[in-house]
Design a protein around this motif. Structure first.
Motif, PDB file in Angstrom:
ATOM      1  N   LEU A  10     -16.133  35.161  57.762  1.00 28.15           N
ATOM      2  CA  LEU A  10     -17.331  35.308  58.578  1.00 28.15           C
ATOM      3  C   LEU A  10     -17.638  36.767  58.838  1.00 28.15           C
ATOM      4  O   LEU A  10     -18.793  37.182  58.769  1.00 28.15           O
ATOM      5  CB  LEU A  10     -17.183  34.566  59.913  1.00 28.15           C
ATOM      6  CG  LEU A  10     -17.242  33.050  59.838  1.00 28.15           C
ATOM      7  CD1 LEU A  10     -16.942  32.450  61.198  1.00 28.15           C
ATOM      8  CD2 LEU A  10     -18.590  32.578  59.338  1.00 28.15           C
ATOM      9  N   CYS A  11     -16.623  37.548  59.150  1.00 31.01           N
ATOM     10  CA  CYS A  11     -16.836  38.972  59.395  1.00 31.01           C
ATOM     11  C   CYS A  11     -17.340  39.659  58.136  1.00 31.01           C
ATOM     12  O   CYS A  11     -18.275  40.448  58.189  1.00 31.01           O
ATOM     13  CB  CYS A  11     -15.553  39.644  59.886  1.00 31.01           C
ATOM     14  SG  CYS A  11     -15.111  39.131  61.549  1.00 31.01           S
ATOM     15  N   TYR A  35     -38.166  32.781  66.908  1.00 33.10           N
ATOM     16  CA  TYR A  35     -37.140  32.327  65.970  1.00 33.10           C
ATOM     17  C   TYR A  35     -35.837  32.081  66.724  1.00 33.10           C
ATOM     18  O   TYR A  35     -35.404  32.918  67.505  1.00 33.10           O
ATOM     19  CB  TYR A  35     -36.929  33.377  64.872  1.00 33.10           C
ATOM     20  CG  TYR A  35     -38.209  33.663  64.126  1.00 33.10           C
ATOM     21  CD1 TYR A  35     -38.550  32.922  63.005  1.00 33.10           C
ATOM     22  CD2 TYR A  35     -39.086  34.647  64.564  1.00 33.10           C
ATOM     23  CE1 TYR A  35     -39.733  33.160  62.326  1.00 33.10           C
ATOM     24  CE2 TYR A  35     -40.281  34.898  63.900  1.00 33.10           C
ATOM     25  CZ  TYR A  35     -40.599  34.147  62.782  1.00 33.10           C
ATOM     26  OH  TYR A  35     -41.772  34.380  62.119  1.00 33.10           O
ATOM     27  N   THR A  36     -35.239  30.931  66.466  1.00 31.58           N
ATOM     28  CA  THR A  36     -33.980  30.561  67.108  1.00 31.58           C
ATOM     29  C   THR A  36     -32.934  30.313  66.032  1.00 31.58           C
ATOM     30  O   THR A  36     -33.230  29.682  65.014  1.00 31.58           O
ATOM     31  CB  THR A  36     -34.162  29.302  67.971  1.00 31.58           C
ATOM     32  OG1 THR A  36     -35.151  29.571  68.976  1.00 31.58           O
ATOM     33  CG2 THR A  36     -32.860  28.902  68.652  1.00 31.58           C
ATOM     34  N   ALA A  37     -31.735  30.825  66.270  1.00 34.70           N
ATOM     35  CA  ALA A  37     -30.642  30.625  65.313  1.00 34.70           C
ATOM     36  C   ALA A  37     -29.316  30.549  66.052  1.00 34.70           C
ATOM     37  O   ALA A  37     -29.158  31.154  67.113  1.00 34.70           O
ATOM     38  CB  ALA A  37     -30.611  31.760  64.291  1.00 34.70           C
ATOM     39  N   LYS A  38     -28.379  29.808  65.473  1.00 38.96           N
ATOM     40  CA  LYS A  38     -27.040  29.660  66.033  1.00 38.96           C
ATOM     41  C   LYS A  38     -26.026  30.350  65.139  1.00 38.96           C
ATOM     42  O   LYS A  38     -26.193  30.409  63.923  1.00 38.96           O
ATOM     43  CB  LYS A  38     -26.648  28.180  66.129  1.00 38.96           C
ATOM     44  CG  LYS A  38     -27.431  27.387  67.115  1.00 38.96           C
ATOM     45  CD  LYS A  38     -26.943  25.946  67.107  1.00 38.96           C
ATOM     46  CE  LYS A  38     -27.779  25.091  68.038  1.00 38.96           C
ATOM     47  NZ  LYS A  38     -27.361  23.692  68.006  1.00 38.96           N
ATOM     48  N   SER A  39     -24.948  30.804  65.769  1.00 36.91           N
ATOM     49  CA  SER A  39     -23.808  31.316  65.004  1.00 36.91           C
ATOM     50  C   SER A  39     -22.943  30.138  64.606  1.00 36.91           C
ATOM     51  O   SER A  39     -23.113  29.027  65.111  1.00 36.91           O
ATOM     52  CB  SER A  39     -22.982  32.286  65.856  1.00 36.91           C
ATOM     53  OG  SER A  39     -22.283  31.574  66.863  1.00 36.91           O
ATOM     54  N   ILE A 132     -16.059  38.585  70.720  1.00 36.70           N
ATOM     55  CA  ILE A 132     -16.413  37.281  70.153  1.00 36.70           C
ATOM     56  C   ILE A 132     -17.914  37.062  70.320  1.00 36.70           C
ATOM     57  O   ILE A 132     -18.603  36.678  69.372  1.00 36.70           O
ATOM     58  CB  ILE A 132     -15.599  36.143  70.805  1.00 36.70           C
ATOM     59  CG1 ILE A 132     -14.119  36.277  70.458  1.00 36.70           C
ATOM     60  CG2 ILE A 132     -16.132  34.772  70.371  1.00 36.70           C
ATOM     61  CD1 ILE A 132     -13.206  35.386  71.270  1.00 36.70           C
ATOM     62  N   ASN A 133     -18.431  37.331  71.521  1.00 35.28           N
ATOM     63  CA  ASN A 133     -19.872  37.198  71.760  1.00 35.28           C
ATOM     64  C   ASN A 133     -20.656  38.113  70.829  1.00 35.28           C
ATOM     65  O   ASN A 133     -21.714  37.734  70.322  1.00 35.28           O
ATOM     66  CB  ASN A 133     -20.224  37.535  73.210  1.00 35.28           C
ATOM     67  CG  ASN A 133     -19.956  36.395  74.158  1.00 35.28           C
ATOM     68  OD1 ASN A 133     -19.429  35.358  73.773  1.00 35.28           O
ATOM     69  ND2 ASN A 133     -20.313  36.586  75.409  1.00 35.28           N
ATOM     70  N   TYR A 134     -20.165  39.317  70.622  1.00 37.36           N
ATOM     71  CA  TYR A 134     -20.842  40.273  69.745  1.00 37.36           C
ATOM     72  C   TYR A 134     -20.953  39.705  68.324  1.00 37.36           C
ATOM     73  O   TYR A 134     -22.021  39.739  67.714  1.00 37.36           O
ATOM     74  CB  TYR A 134     -20.091  41.604  69.722  1.00 37.36           C
ATOM     75  CG  TYR A 134     -20.656  42.592  68.727  1.00 37.36           C
ATOM     76  CD1 TYR A 134     -21.798  43.322  69.028  1.00 37.36           C
ATOM     77  CD2 TYR A 134     -20.045  42.784  67.497  1.00 37.36           C
ATOM     78  CE1 TYR A 134     -22.326  44.220  68.109  1.00 37.36           C
ATOM     79  CE2 TYR A 134     -20.561  43.684  66.578  1.00 37.36           C
ATOM     80  CZ  TYR A 134     -21.703  44.403  66.885  1.00 37.36           C
ATOM     81  OH  TYR A 134     -22.221  45.283  65.979  1.00 37.36           O
ATOM     82  N   ASN A 135     -19.851  39.195  67.807  1.00 33.04           N
ATOM     83  CA  ASN A 135     -19.856  38.637  66.452  1.00 33.04           C
ATOM     84  C   ASN A 135     -20.817  37.454  66.346  1.00 33.04           C
ATOM     85  O   ASN A 135     -21.550  37.323  65.359  1.00 33.04           O
ATOM     86  CB  ASN A 135     -18.449  38.231  66.025  1.00 33.04           C
ATOM     87  CG  ASN A 135     -17.536  39.426  65.855  1.00 33.04           C
ATOM     88  OD1 ASN A 135     -17.986  40.539  65.609  1.00 33.04           O
ATOM     89  ND2 ASN A 135     -16.248  39.200  65.997  1.00 33.04           N
ATOM     90  N   GLU A 136     -20.829  36.602  67.375  1.00 32.87           N
ATOM     91  CA  GLU A 136     -21.755  35.473  67.391  1.00 32.87           C
ATOM     92  C   GLU A 136     -23.198  35.969  67.463  1.00 32.87           C
ATOM     93  O   GLU A 136     -24.084  35.444  66.779  1.00 32.87           O
ATOM     94  CB  GLU A 136     -21.451  34.549  68.575  1.00 32.87           C
ATOM     95  CG  GLU A 136     -20.138  33.834  68.454  1.00 32.87           C
ATOM     96  CD  GLU A 136     -19.697  33.112  69.707  1.00 32.87           C
ATOM     97  OE1 GLU A 136     -18.735  32.326  69.599  1.00 32.87           O
ATOM     98  OE2 GLU A 136     -20.278  33.332  70.798  1.00 32.87           O
ATOM     99  N   PHE A 137     -23.437  36.996  68.269  1.00 38.03           N
ATOM    100  CA  PHE A 137     -24.776  37.574  68.426  1.00 38.03           C
ATOM    101  C   PHE A 137     -25.283  38.138  67.098  1.00 38.03           C
ATOM    102  O   PHE A 137     -26.392  37.819  66.664  1.00 38.03           O
ATOM    103  CB  PHE A 137     -24.730  38.677  69.493  1.00 38.03           C
ATOM    104  CG  PHE A 137     -26.041  39.367  69.719  1.00 38.03           C
ATOM    105  CD1 PHE A 137     -27.083  38.728  70.374  1.00 38.03           C
ATOM    106  CD2 PHE A 137     -26.230  40.671  69.294  1.00 38.03           C
ATOM    107  CE1 PHE A 137     -28.297  39.370  70.596  1.00 38.03           C
ATOM    108  CE2 PHE A 137     -27.434  41.326  69.509  1.00 38.03           C
ATOM    109  CZ  PHE A 137     -28.473  40.670  70.156  1.00 38.03           C
ATOM    110  N   VAL A 138     -24.477  38.944  66.454  1.00 34.23           N
ATOM    111  CA  VAL A 138     -24.877  39.572  65.187  1.00 34.23           C
ATOM    112  C   VAL A 138     -25.192  38.505  64.139  1.00 34.23           C
ATOM    113  O   VAL A 138     -26.215  38.580  63.446  1.00 34.23           O
ATOM    114  CB  VAL A 138     -23.792  40.550  64.681  1.00 34.23           C
ATOM    115  CG1 VAL A 138     -24.060  40.983  63.244  1.00 34.23           C
ATOM    116  CG2 VAL A 138     -23.706  41.763  65.599  1.00 34.23           C
TER     117      VAL A 138
END
Length: 150
Positions: A10-11, A35-39, A132-138
């Protein structure tokens, strides 16, 4: 080991998305809209539930520019990580864990605000305690901006 490999992929994929999407740089052109998207779902490597879940971003584009962003995080079952995140049975059982969970929650708004301010992911770094939040956000931002790209 499997979870660690998945997070590494994922990274690496996230880095590839940053390159492919130009990190949402100012040179990118976006269609107006929301626009909406999920990690993808994060699962901790140590078999605990600490940080498990996913993030969802909603980005508004007006005149080709990012004008609004909301970033929320959720438990794996879809429960919002809110002011009770980090509590057990509604009580603070572990003050350090609760404080860390709430610091991660506060970082959500910071990430969203920086995206609107910067107009792209460029210059947005992970906040200590909220990686973790950062990775999900990006990941979610790259997906949403990919949909908005002209």
């Amino acid at each position: 080991m499997k979870k660690k490999i998945i997070m590494t992929v994922l990274c690496i994929s996230g880095v590839g998305l940053l390159s492919a999407c130009g990190s949402g740089s100012a040179s990118a052109s976006y269609k107006d809209g929301t626009y909406t998207a999920k990690s993808s779902v994060y699962e901790s490597e140590d078999d605990s539930d600490d940080g498990n879940g996913y993030g969802e971003v909603t980005i508004t584009i007006e005149d080709g520019k990012i004008t609004a962003c909301e970033f929320m995080t959720y438990e794996e079952d879809g429960t919002e990580k809110d002011e009770d995140y980090g509590k057990e049975g509604g009580q603070i059982a572990n003050k350090d864990y609760y404080n860390k969970a709430q610091k991660a929650n506060a970082a959500r708004d910071e990430y969203a605000s920086m995206l609107v301010q910067n107009g792209s992911l460029d210059g947005i770094d992970a906040i200590s305690g909220a990686t973790i939040n950062y990775n999900e956000f990006v990941e979610a931002v790259n997906t949403a901006l990919g949909e908005a790209a002209e």
